[in-house]
Design a protein around this motif. Structure first.
Motif, mmCIF file in Angstrom:
data_model
loop_
_atom_site.group_PDB
_atom_site.id
_atom_site.type_symbol
_atom_site.label_atom_id
_atom_site.label_comp_id
_atom_site.label_asym_id
_atom_site.label_seq_id
_atom_site.Cartn_x
_atom_site.Cartn_y
_atom_site.Cartn_z
ATOM 1 N N SER A 1 -43.622 -104.689 20.452
ATOM 2 C CA SER A 1 -44.849 -105.493 20.592
ATOM 3 C C SER A 1 -44.617 -106.809 21.313
ATOM 4 C CB SER A 1 -45.437 -105.769 19.201
ATOM 5 O OG SER A 1 -44.479 -106.429 18.376
ATOM 6 N N ASP A 2 -43.357 -107.266 21.352
ATOM 7 C CA ASP A 2 -43.046 -108.515 22.047
ATOM 8 C C ASP A 2 -42.502 -108.282 23.454
ATOM 9 O OD1 ASP A 2 -43.732 -110.156 19.840
ATOM 10 O OD2 ASP A 2 -41.811 -109.679 18.894
ATOM 11 N N GLY A 3 -42.467 -107.021 23.877
ATOM 12 C CA GLY A 3 -42.022 -106.715 25.228
ATOM 13 C C GLY A 3 -40.537 -106.456 25.380
ATOM 14 N N TYR A 4 -39.798 -106.400 24.265
ATOM 15 C CA TYR A 4 -38.354 -106.169 24.326
ATOM 16 C C TYR A 4 -38.038 -104.675 24.292
ATOM 17 C CZ TYR A 4 -37.535 -111.145 23.450
ATOM 18 O OH TYR A 4 -37.500 -112.507 23.548
ATOM 19 N N LEU A 5 -36.958 -104.311 24.986
ATOM 20 C CA LEU A 5 -36.512 -102.919 24.953
ATOM 21 C C LEU A 5 -35.837 -102.632 23.613
ATOM 22 C CD1 LEU A 5 -34.943 -102.304 28.505
ATOM 23 C CD2 LEU A 5 -37.130 -101.465 27.618
ATOM 24 N N GLU A 6 -36.217 -101.526 22.998
ATOM 25 C CA GLU A 6 -35.631 -101.096 21.733
ATOM 26 C C GLU A 6 -35.512 -99.582 21.718
ATOM 27 O OE1 GLU A 6 -38.264 -102.344 18.599
ATOM 28 O OE2 GLU A 6 -39.703 -100.732 19.001
ATOM 29 N N THR A 7 -34.760 -99.051 20.764
ATOM 30 C CA THR A 7 -34.624 -97.604 20.635
ATOM 31 C C THR A 7 -35.888 -97.031 20.013
ATOM 32 O OG1 THR A 7 -33.669 -97.673 18.409
ATOM 33 C CG2 THR A 7 -32.150 -97.904 20.275
ATOM 34 N N VAL A 8 -36.016 -95.721 20.066
ATOM 35 C CA VAL A 8 -37.204 -95.085 19.492
ATOM 36 C C VAL A 8 -37.271 -95.273 17.985
ATOM 37 C CG1 VAL A 8 -37.514 -93.354 21.294
ATOM 38 C CG2 VAL A 8 -35.947 -92.896 19.404
ATOM 39 N N ASP A 9 -36.133 -95.617 17.363
ATOM 40 C CA ASP A 9 -36.107 -95.864 15.919
ATOM 41 C C ASP A 9 -36.394 -97.322 15.584
ATOM 42 O OD1 ASP A 9 -35.447 -93.209 15.092
ATOM 43 O OD2 ASP A 9 -33.404 -93.546 15.790
ATOM 44 N N GLY A 10 -36.642 -98.130 16.608
ATOM 45 C CA GLY A 10 -37.047 -99.507 16.364
ATOM 46 C C GLY A 10 -35.932 -100.525 16.326
ATOM 47 N N TYR A 11 -34.764 -100.219 16.908
ATOM 48 C CA TYR A 11 -33.652 -101.166 16.931
ATOM 49 C C TYR A 11 -33.557 -101.796 18.324
ATOM 50 C CZ TYR A 11 -32.502 -98.620 12.686
ATOM 51 O OH TYR A 11 -32.562 -98.027 11.449
ATOM 52 N N ARG A 12 -33.705 -103.106 18.379
ATOM 53 C CA ARG A 12 -33.730 -103.810 19.648
ATOM 54 C C ARG A 12 -32.334 -103.863 20.269
ATOM 55 N NH1 ARG A 12 -36.723 -109.557 19.711
ATOM 56 N NH2 ARG A 12 -38.440 -108.133 19.147
#
Length: 256
Positions: free
Chosen positions: A118-129
């Motif tokens: 939601s903040d525009g950062y790349l993260e994994t599909v499991d939600g780890y930035r």
């Protein structure tokens, strides 16, 4: 005779763990970047024959069954699967993506299926930035990740892409020493050694391939063959228990 029951029981316990390991591998045959588990067996400590001399015991040892020496991961790379999704990135060779956990710890993964939070950062599909903290501008229309980890974004209204970050990979002295915590995540241990971070293509790191994902390295045919072997070994040990029980019955009848 009681030793035979014990020995067979250790064999059944070891083969049960073998079956569980194979089942886990087969269940993840389609899991992105999954690394199959492998099990190593060892014989249990030998004990000397109490009625023999020390010299005789050198040639007269009694085995006491089998045990599980280690259950580890096989980090052989899986095949690359073309997805054409710009947020899918595979590692061609060694290395791990660094991600941040909720508790602030750093974990490592080979799963390059990414998304934007939601903040525009790349993260994994499991939600780890990603630890690189790569943030896309809100008006990004296209993203490019080259084989050396440079991330560029094409912004609406601009003709040239802008650089927004650099993905680095972590490598370890011993990948098999990593602690698998689930969700394709691994943690550093004293057996793995400390991570060495570098750009893709540098040191021992592989390069990146945008639009690809790494498949599971589970070979279904090989696992099914292992399943048959484990089942037969389990059956053999169970038959030893049945045979030992029959002999004990005969002994008891003779005494009575």
């Amino acid at each position: 005779m009681l030793d035979s029951l014990y020995i067979a029981a250790t064999g059944m316990h070891a083969q049960q763990s073998h079956l569980d390991t194979i089942s886990h591998n087969l269940a993840n045959v389609n899991t992105t970047a999954f690394k199959k588990s492998k099990i190593d067996f060892s014989d249990l400590l030998y004990k000397p024959n109490d009625t023999a001399s020390a010299e005789e015991n050198i040639h007269n040892l009694q085995g006491m069954g089998s045990s599980i020496a280690r259950i580890g991961k096989d980090f052989v790379a899986g095949e690359l699967k073309l997805t054409n999704d710009p947020f899918n990135v595979a590692i061609k060779g060694r290395g791990f993506f660094e991600v941040e956990l909720e508790n602030g710890e750093v974990a490592y993964t080979r799963n390059g299926a990414l998304k934007v939070d939601s903040d525009g950062y790349l993260e994994t599909v499991d939600g780890y930035r990603l630890s690189a903290q790569i943030q896309l501008p809100p008006d990004t229309t296209e993203i490019k990740i080259d084989e050396n980890g440079l991330v560029e974004a094409l912004v609406s209204g601009e003709s040239e892409p802008i650089s927004i970050g650099q993905i680095e990979l972590a490598s370890f002295l011993s990948d098999e020493g990593l602690d698998a915590t689930g969700s394709n995540l691994y943690l550093e241990t004293k057996d793995s050694g400390s991570p060495v971070s570098a750009r893709p293509g540098e040191l021992t790191n592989g390069k990146l391939a945008q639009g690809y994902l790494e498949s599971s390295n589970v070979d279904m045919v090989a696992e099914l063959l292992e399943l048959v072997i484990a089942q037969r070994a389990y059956e053999v040990n169970s038959k030893i228990i049945v045979a030992s029980d029959e002999i004990l019955k005969i002994n008891n009848n003779l005494r009575s």
